[in-house]
Motif scaffolding. Structure first.
Motif, PDB file in Angstrom:
ATOM      1  N   ARG A   1      -2.183  -1.966 -10.398  1.00  0.00           N
ATOM      2  CA  ARG A   1      -2.640  -0.993  -9.408  1.00  0.00           C
ATOM      3  C   ARG A   1      -3.945  -1.509  -8.802  1.00  0.00           C
ATOM      4  N   VAL A   2      -3.952  -1.654  -7.486  1.00  0.00           N
ATOM      5  CA  VAL A   2      -5.091  -2.232  -6.778  1.00  0.00           C
ATOM      6  C   VAL A   2      -5.524  -1.285  -5.668  1.00  0.00           C
ATOM      7  N   ALA A   3      -6.816  -1.024  -5.600  1.00  0.00           N
ATOM      8  CA  ALA A   3      -7.385  -0.185  -4.542  1.00  0.00           C
ATOM      9  C   ALA A   3      -8.198  -1.059  -3.593  1.00  0.00           C
TER      10      ALA A   3
ATOM     11  N   VAL B   1      -7.425   2.649  -0.064  1.00  0.00           N
ATOM     12  CA  VAL B   1      -5.975   2.666   0.060  1.00  0.00           C
ATOM     13  C   VAL B   1      -5.441   1.922  -1.160  1.00  0.00           C
ATOM     14  N   ALA B   2      -4.599   2.599  -1.942  1.00  0.00           N
ATOM     15  CA  ALA B   2      -4.139   2.032  -3.206  1.00  0.00           C
ATOM     16  C   ALA B   2      -2.666   1.681  -3.146  1.00  0.00           C
TER      17      ALA B   2
ATOM     18  N   THR C   1       0.826  -1.207   0.000  1.00  0.00           N
ATOM     19  CA  THR C   1       0.000   0.000   0.000  1.00  0.00           C
ATOM     20  C   THR C   1       0.862   1.258   0.000  1.00  0.00           C
ATOM     21  N   GLU C   2       0.430   2.267  -0.791  1.00  0.00           N
ATOM     22  CA  GLU C   2       1.213   3.483  -0.977  1.00  0.00           C
ATOM     23  C   GLU C   2       0.483   4.772  -0.624  1.00  0.00           C
ATOM     24  N   GLU C   3      -0.829   4.834  -0.882  1.00  0.00           N
ATOM     25  CA  GLU C   3      -1.508   6.112  -0.701  1.00  0.00           C
ATOM     26  C   GLU C   3      -3.000   5.928  -0.480  1.00  0.00           C
ATOM     27  N   ARG C   4      -3.587   6.926   0.179  1.00  0.00           N
ATOM     28  CA  ARG C   4      -5.041   6.982   0.309  1.00  0.00           C
ATOM     29  C   ARG C   4      -5.603   7.706  -0.898  1.00  0.00           C
ATOM     30  N   GLU C   5      -6.746   7.265  -1.355  1.00  0.00           N
ATOM     31  CA  GLU C   5      -7.323   7.866  -2.551  1.00  0.00           C
ATOM     32  C   GLU C   5      -8.843   7.736  -2.509  1.00  0.00           C
ATOM     33  N   THR C   6      -9.520   8.741  -3.049  1.00  0.00           N
ATOM     34  CA  THR C   6     -10.974   8.703  -3.173  1.00  0.00           C
ATOM     35  C   THR C   6     -11.329   8.420  -4.620  1.00  0.00           C
ATOM     36  N   ILE C   7     -12.098   7.358  -4.849  1.00  0.00           N
ATOM     37  CA  ILE C   7     -12.527   6.977  -6.195  1.00  0.00           C
ATOM     38  C   ILE C   7     -14.045   6.908  -6.191  1.00  0.00           C
TER      39      ILE C   7
END
Length: 462
Positions: free
Chosen positions: A416-418, A407-408, A395-401
């Motif tokens: 790339r996996v969220a 967490v992606a 895991t590398e970063e928080r993201e809103t999709i």
């Protein structure tokens, strides 16, 4: 009141440049500069330039002029490959005039950046003193980074530059002239830097260089395979990801030995450039499509379903429609996960620039678009092959999709996996992994696509 001088840096180009930009940033910070975003007013601006294409040259000049506009009184430094080749072709004074730079740094002068700035401000040296390249190639003294100099891509991964320069002299490329001949670091220094990555909590080492297949340990003669096996044994390094490779490097022995190391990421960038043997010959690429396919076959034999990525140039001089069709057919045969597609860029000083059959921009653009459209199919197919399967995600970063928190990160295959944030928080808590959701190695099951670049995964901690 803060009276410290400020510096802003901007990077153009490859992963090697990224590594070196971070080192220049650290050198300035240790010399007492505050590092600020490039968009802000600063006392010093440093642009690490690129010359791989004519567009890269143009971007380098544009960023130098942008720096001058941001603060007309600032010291503007042009460093790197564009500087190296432009000075060799046009001379120092013309490059200074056209770029608006105050200081020109060749590739082997980057780590002396703070001293060069002070020399300039005190008027002790002329700008000619900072350009240093000769028939033997660039100095390699700057490569011996101590372990605490290891540079990070993010909070989970870090670059390891193992060599510089190139001896291949492809007919379209200026890099051997900009970077010099191939030189390798010592195995001992590389392993020391890898331990530095681990000590800082980074889990993935990204092995980079201009031509990593030519690596031969300067102290022990280790091959690339030998080095990678040793990197995998560094405590705390969970992943080792490779830079660009060529068929001559990817032998059956190479694939078999590395497949025994679980730390090796099954993502291999095999730089193709053309799927036509006649075009490859004109490019001076030193392999055939048959040899390329054999290397890919070795990787698939020992790694199962690895991600194979590549670069392809469209519209090389003299490329006939039939030759481009060969490239399309070969790309389909291989089934690449990703293709970085480029129109041919004529570089003055290369053999390709003088070749007959230079194609129009319209023809090159049309071929680029056709290959990109085809590549989208391959990428979707490869990503889709993992639906319902388990992968390991760092895991590398928080993201809103689409309004939802995730967490992606990336799998070993560079998918790339969220992961839904609440689901990860709950499962990580049960597994006793704490509240920090970044930098976790998470087993997930792939559920499907979130978008054309991202897969949805659910954690499956035991």
């Amino acid at each position: 009141m803060n009276n410290k001088k400020t510096a802003a840096l901007h990077n153009l180009g490859c992963k090697v440049n990224e590594y070196e930009t971070e080192r220049m940033k650290r050198a300035l910070s240790e010399a007492g500069y505050d590092i600020v975003p490039f968009t802000e007013k600063a006392d010093v601006y440093v642009i690490n330039t690129c010359t791989v294409t004519a567009v890269a040259d143009q971007k380098s000049r544009q960023m130098l002029h942008r720096a001058r506009r941001l603060n007309p009184e600032a010291v503007v430094v042009a460093a790197g490959c564009f500087v190296q080749t432009a000075v060799a072709k046009d001379g120092v004074e013309k490059v200074l005039s056209e770029t608006g730079a105050d200081i020109l740094l060749g590739n082997n002068e980057k780590t002396a950046l703070p001293e060069k700035i002070e020399d300039f401000l005190s008027g002790q040296k002329t700008v000619e003193d900072v350009i240093d390249i000769n028939e033997h190639g660039l100095s390699f003294e700057e490569m011996g980074a101590p372990s605490d100099d290891a540079e990070s891509l993010n909070r989970t991964s870090g670059f390891l530059k193992i060599q510089d320069g190139c001896d291949r002299f492809c007919s379209y490329c200026l890099i051997p002239y900009a970077r010099g001949r191939s030189r390798s670091r010592t195995t001992a220094d590389i392993l020391k830097e890898a331990r530095g990555l681990s000590d800082r909590g980074l889990k993935e080492a990204v092995v980079t260089g201009i031509h990593i297949g030519s690596f031969q340990g300067a102290d022990d003669g280790a091959s690339l395979t030998d080095l990678l096996e040793k990197l995998c044994d560094v405590p705390g390094i969970e992943r080792v990801r490779l830079g660009s490779l060529e068929p001559v490097t990817v032998t059956e022995d190479f694939a078999k030995r590395l497949s025994m190391k679980q730390e090796i990421c099954p993502q291999f960038h095999m730089s193709l450039q053309s799927g036509s043997d006649t075009v490859l010959s004109r490019m001076n690429r030193h392999y055939t499509t048959e040899e390329f396919a054999a290397s890919v076959g070795y990787l698939r034999k020992y790694f199962g379903n690895p991600a194979i990525t590549t670069d392809i140039i469209c519209g090389f001089p003299g490329e006939m429609e039939e030759e481009f069709e060969e490239t399309l057919a070969f790309a389909r045969e291989i089934g690449f996960y990703e293709i970085h597609v480029f129109p041919f860029s004529s570089r003055e000083g290369t053999r390709a620039a003088k070749m007959p059959g230079q194609l129009s921009k319209a023809v090159k653009s049309e071929r680029v678009n056709r290959l990109i459209d085809q590549q989208k199919e391959y990428k979707k197919a490869y990503m889709g092959s993992f639906i319902g399967k388990a992968v390991s995600v760092l895991t590398e970063e928080r993201e809103t999709i689409a309004g939802n928190p995730y967490v992606a990160g990336y799998s070993k295959e560079y998918l790339r996996v969220a992961i839904p944030m609440e689901s990860l928080r709950e499962e990580a808590g049960r597994a006793g992994m704490g509240a920090n959701l970044i930098g976790l190695t998470v087993p997930v099951q792939v559920q499907g696509f979130l978008d054309d670049k991202t897969l949805l995964g659910t954690p499956v901690f035991l």
